[in-house]
Design an enzyme around this catalytic site. Structure first.
Site, PDB file in Angstrom:
ATOM      1  CB  CYS A 194      46.734  33.141 -25.594  1.00  0.00           C
ATOM      2  SG  CYS A 194      46.397  34.793 -26.436  1.00  0.00           S
ATOM      3  CG  ASP A 229      40.711  34.630 -31.909  1.00  0.00           C
ATOM      4  OD1 ASP A 229      41.037  33.380 -32.322  1.00  0.00           O
ATOM      5  OD2 ASP A 229      39.469  34.928 -31.355  1.00  0.00           O
ATOM      6  CB  CYS A 252      44.102  31.845 -28.011  1.00  0.00           C
ATOM      7  SG  CYS A 252      43.424  33.575 -28.705  1.00  0.00           S
ATOM      8  CG  ASP A 253      39.535  34.940 -27.950  1.00  0.00           C
ATOM      9  OD1 ASP A 253      40.280  35.334 -26.800  1.00  0.00           O
ATOM     10  OD2 ASP A 253      38.981  36.001 -28.384  1.00  0.00           O
ATOM     11  CE  LYS A 254      36.694  32.389 -31.596  1.00  0.00           C
ATOM     12  NZ  LYS A 254      37.647  33.286 -31.391  1.00  0.00           N
ATOM     13  CB  CYS A 297      43.503  39.866 -24.717  1.00  0.00           C
ATOM     14  SG  CYS A 297      44.213  39.451 -26.247  1.00  0.00           S
ATOM     15  CD  GLU A 304      37.006  37.571 -32.297  1.00  0.00           C
ATOM     16  OE1 GLU A 304      37.953  38.339 -32.298  1.00  0.00           O
ATOM     17  OE2 GLU A 304      36.625  36.762 -31.650  1.00  0.00           O
ATOM     18  CB  SER A 318      37.418  41.285 -30.739  1.00  0.00           C
ATOM     19  OG  SER A 318      38.229  41.303 -29.607  1.00  0.00           O
TER      20      SER A 318
END
Length: 560
Positions: free
Chosen positions: A52, A84, A125-127, A197, A448, A474
Site C-alpha cells: 500500500c 492491516d 494503507c487503511d489508517k 487493497c 478487525e 475489515s
C-alpha cells in the site's frame, strides 16, 4: 506580498534572532529566496512493510516538485504505517487502530513544531487516510490529501483476485474445497503491484470519502497507484497548495457538516467499509463538526447502493476508474440531488464546479448500476440498536440473501479462539457467533476480524451464520456480521453478559440487535459481572486503553 503568506513560518525564519534557525534550514537546502516563501510540509507515509505504501516516496517527491514550482518551499517528512493485511489475524492487529491516532499526532507535532504554512499528506494503507485527515483538521492550515492509489487485480485461472481472495482461500482449503497447488497460486497472485487493497475495502472507501469531502482532487481516489495519473495528482497537490495559502482556504472551511453528508452519501452508494463510520466521526471531531452514527442512518435512508464492487460484488477500484471513477459517481449523485454541490473543495471551487468539468460514467458500463436497478434501495451500512447494543452497532448488508437471523449464540472471548472453532468445524448453520473483549479498550485496539469472517465465507457459512462483536471488520468483510457493539464487553456492556446458547436476533431490516433474555436475568448477570484486568499494563496499548473513547464516538484518544 509573498511574505504575508508565511502565516506560521515567519516565526521560525524572520529576524536576526532567527539566524540559528535559518542556518539549520540552509543545511537542508534553503536559499535566501526560500526564506521569503511559505514553508509547506509533504507528509509521507512511505514504508517498505506494505504494498500500500511502498511507492509513496516517489509520490512525495512529485508533490515536492509541484510545491517548489508552485512557489512554496517544501520539506518531506515521514510518519508510520501499519499494514492491516499483514497484521491481520494475530496480536499485531491490536496496533492497527492505535496507529491512526499516532499518525495524526505525529503529523500535528512536526507541522506545528516546524511552523508549516501548508501541508500535502499522502496516504496508502487503511489508517493513513483518517490519520492524515485528523491531523489536517487539528492543524487547520491550507492542506490537500492525496491517496497513494489502488493496487491492480491479480489473476488466477483467468479471473481477477485480490487480498480477500487469499483470506477466503484459507477457509476453502481448510474445508477441502481447493487443492494445495491452487491455494499457493492464489497466495502468489493476489498482490501483483504497489497500491492499497483493490476492492471497496477501507482504503478505497476512505479515499472516496475524502474526495467527496472536498479534501482530495476529483478522481484522485480512483486513480491506480502505478499510473501517470497518480503522479500527476501529487504534483498538482503540491502546486495548488500555494493557491490555498494565498486564498487562506483552510480545512475547516471545507470539512463542514454538509461536506460530511456528501462523504457518507458516496460511501453508501459505493457500498463502502463499516470502518467509514468510525473514521468519519473521528475526523469530524477534529474540525468541530458534530457527526454521530445516526447521521449514517439518516443519509443511508435516502441514498441507494449502486456500485457492484468487492467484497460483495464483482468489480474492483481499477474497474471503477476505467468507467469514470469517483467523480463520475458523484456527478450521478449531484444530478439526483443526493449530494450538496455548494460545498467548497481544495481546488478552490465548489463540488458542482469541479464536477461540471468531469465526464459522466461511461454509457453501458456495469460497475455502477442505474437508480432504476439498484443493488439496494437504501444504503448498505446499517445502524442497529437493541438490548444487546443500546449504544448502537454497525452492520453491512450488501450482497446478503437474508438480512435477519435468529439463533443460539456461541460465545468466545477472543478472535483466536473463534478462528480455531471455525476451522475445527464447531460452527454450524444457524449459529450466531459472538466475539467479545475485542473493543477499543478491551482488545485493546478493536481488531478487525477478516481472518474470522473470511474463514466463515470460505467454509460456505456466509449465508447461514451470524456474527456479533465489539471489535470491528475489515473493509473486505461481508456476510451477516455486526461490529462496533456499544457498550463494549470491557465496560460491562450487555455483550459481556451473554452465555453460549442464548438466542440472538440480528434484524437489519428493523435495525435491531437483541438477545432473548429477560431484563431480570440480565440484571442478575450484571450484578455478577467483574471488570477484567486490562490485557496490557504498560506501553502503547496500555496508554491507548486508558485514553480511547467508545466506538460510537470514533474511538479517539484525545476526548477527555
Amino acid at each position: 506580498m509573498t511574505h504575508s503568506l508565511k502565516h506560521k513560518s515567519s516565526l521560525m525564519t524572520d529576524g536576526d534572532s532567527r539566524a540559528p534557525n535559518r542556518a539549520m534550514l540552509r543545511a537542508v537546502g534553503f536559499s535566501d529566496a526560500d526564506f521569503q516563501k511559505p514553508v509547506v510540509g509533504i507528509a509521507s507515509t512511505w514504508s517498505e512493510i506494505t504494498p500500500c505504501n511502498m511507492h509513496i516516496n516517489t509520490l512525495a517527491e512529485e508533490a515536492k516538485r509541484g510545491a517548489r514550482e508552485g512557489g512554496s518551499v517544501p520539506l518531506i517528512f515521514n510518519t508510520i504505517t501499519v499494514s492491516d493485511g499483514i497484521s491481520m489475524g494475530h496480536v499485531g492487529m491490536k496496533y492497527s487502530l492505535p496507529s491512526r491516532d499516532t499518525i495524526a499526532d505525529s503529523i500535528e507535532i512536526v507541522a506545528n513544531a516546524e511552523r508549516m504554512d501548508g501541508l500535502v499528506a499522502i496516504g496508502g494503507c487503511d489508517k493513513n487516510m483518517p490519520g492524515c485527515l485528523m491531523a489536517i483538521g487539528r492543524l487547520n492550515i491550507p492542506a490537500v490529501f492525496v491517496y497513494g492509489g489502488t493496487i491492480l487485480p491479480g489473476k488466477f485461472q483467468g479471473k481477477d483476485i485480490d487480498i480477500v481472495s487469499i483470506f477466503e482461500a484459507v477457509g476453502q482449503y481448510s474445508a477441502g474445497k481447493i487443492s494445495r497447488e491452487d491455494f499457493h497460486a492464489i497466495e502468489c497472485g493476489a498482490c501483483p503491484t504497489a497500491g492499497s487493497c483493490g476492492g471497496m475495502y477501507t482504503a478505497n472507501t476512505m479515499a472516496s470519502a475524502i474526495e467527496a469531502l472536498g479534501m482530495g482532487f476529483p478522481n484522485s481516489a480512483s486513480h491506480d497507484a502505478v499510473s501517470q495519473d497518480k503522479l500527476n495528482d501529487c504534483y498538482t497537490a503540491g502546486k495548488v497548495l500555494r493557491n490555498l495559502i494565498e486564498k487562506n482556504i483552510r480545512p475547516r472551511d471545507i470539512m463542514t457538516k454538509k461536506a460530511f453528508d456528501n462523504a457518507i452519501a458516496v460511501v453508501m452508494v459505493l457500498g463502502g467499509s463499516t470502518n467509514a463510520v468510525l473514521h468519519l466521526i473521528a475526523m469530524a471531531k477534529t474540525v468541530g463538526v458534530k457527526l454521530t452514527i445516526d447521521d449514517f442512518a439518516r443519509v443511508g435512508k435516502r441514498v441507494p447502493h449502486l456500485a457492484d464492487l468487492k467484497p460483495s460484488g464483482k468489480y474492483v477500484m481499477a474497474d471503477l476508474n476505467r468507467v469514470g471513477g469517483v467523480a463520475g459517481v458523484m456527478k450521478l449523485l449531484l444530478e439526483r440531488g443526493l449530494i450538496d454541490g455548494s460545498c467548497l473543495t481544495v481546488t478552490g471551487r465548489t463540488v458542482a464546479e469541479n464536477l461540471a468539468d468531469m465526464p459522466p460514467l461511461q454509457a453501458g458500463q456495469a460497475v455502477v448500476r442505474s437508480f432504476d436497478h439498484p443493488l439496494k434501495k437504501t444504503g448498505p451500512l446499517v445502524i442497529l440498536r437493541g438490548n444487546l447494543a443500546p449504544g448502537g452497532a454497525v452492520a453491512k448488508v450488501s450482497g446478503l440473501k437474508q438480512t435477519c437471523i435468529t439463533g443460539p449464540c456461541k460465545v468466545y472471548d477472543s478472535e483466536e479462539k473463534t478462528l480455531d472453532a471455525i476451522l475445527a468445524g464447531k460452527i454450524k448453520p444457524g449459529d450466531v457467533v459472538v466475539i467479545r473483549y475485542e473493543g477499543p479498550r478491551g482488545g485493546p485496539g478493536m481488531r478487525e476480524m477478516l481472518a474470522v469472517t473470511s474463514a466463515i465465507i470460505g467454509k460456505g457459512l456466509g449465508d447461514s451464520v451470524g456474527l456479533v462483536t465489539d471489535g470491528r471488520f475489515s473493509g473486505g468483510t461481508h456476510g451477516m456480521v455486526v461490529g462496533h457493539v456499544v457498550p463494549e464487553a470491557q465496560l460491562g456492556g450487555p455483550i459481556a453478559l451473554l452465555k453460549t446458547g442464548d438466542s440472538i436476533t440480528i434484524d437489519a431490516d428493523r435495525q435491531t440487535l437483541s438477545v432473548h433474555v429477560s431484563k431480570a436475568e440480565l440484571a442478575k448477570r450484571k450484578k455478577r459481572f467483574k471488570t477484567p484486568k486490562l490485557k496490557y499494563t504498560s506501553g502503547v496499548l496500555y496508554k491507548y486503553a486508558m485514553c480511547v473513547s467508545s466506538a460510537d464516538r470514533g474511538a479517539v484518544t484525545d476526548e477527555f
